[in-house]
Scaffold this active site. Structure first.
Site: not given
Length: 197
Positions: A141-143
């Site tokens: 996931i792209c935080l």
């Protein structure tokens, strides 16, 4: 695109998705702040290579995760299960999100970085790889741009429970409704019915 190599998401996402950046729509709401404030802060600054200190850190991690799960259950907000390998270096589980009264469930996994806790783990939802621009190759996931500085300011006090509360939970809240609307994911019940047919 967003970092560490482009995934097949580049070809599969809409122009609207491509415009969204990792930090564009994140704002820590009051509920998230209250959730994080109820989590114990960790004290041991140790990673997987630190022997007995790592064992002490793992005890703190488990205590914080247990508290987070208890808090979630008491507020009827149970949304994940998680367990680790014997060394505490590989974590797996499930997470789910309820949208329009339907449950969307995903396998969850991550490895503890060698430089942990200075560097947060990269949370992966492999089943969603390529379905959203807010994801790196392999389903990581792209935080948001706000997460990493917040994590860095709170070393060694933040742990896995904090990563889930501040990283994965807001990501699910932002992405699952969008993935549902674009028809890229189906609820658990619908998936089970189609597999039985």
């Amino acid at each position: 695109h967003y970092g560490r190599g482009n995934s097949s998401a580049d070809q599969n996402v809409s122009a609207e998705e491509t415009k969204r950046s990792c930090g564009a729509d994140f704002a820590m709401d009051q509920k998230t702040k209250e959730t994080v404030q109820k989590l114990p802060l960790l004290t041991v600054k140790a990673g997987p290579r630190d022997g007995e200190q790592w064992v002490k850190r793992l005890k703190e991690e488990y205590a914080a995760l247990i508290k987070y799960i208890e808090n979630n259950k008491s507020s009827d907000n149970d949304w994940f299960t998680i367990e680790s390998n014997k060394l505490g270096t590989r974590w797996t589980g499930k997470c789910w999100y309820i949208h329009n009264l339907l449950r969307y469930e995903f396998d969850l996994q991550f490895d503890i970085p060698v430089t942990y806790p200075s560097v947060a783990p990269e949370i992966e939802l492999p089943a969603l790889d390529g379905k959203t621009a807010k994801m790196y190759r392999g389903g990581k996931i792209c935080l948001t741009v706000h997460f990493q500085p917040l994590w860095a300011r709170n070393v060694p006090h933040f742990g896995l429970a904090h990563a889930l509360a501040l990283g994965l939970a807001p990501w699910l809240a932002a992405e699952v409704p969008h993935l549902v609307e674009s028809g890229k994911i189906a609820p658990v019940d619908a998936s089970a019915k189609s597999q039985q047919s």
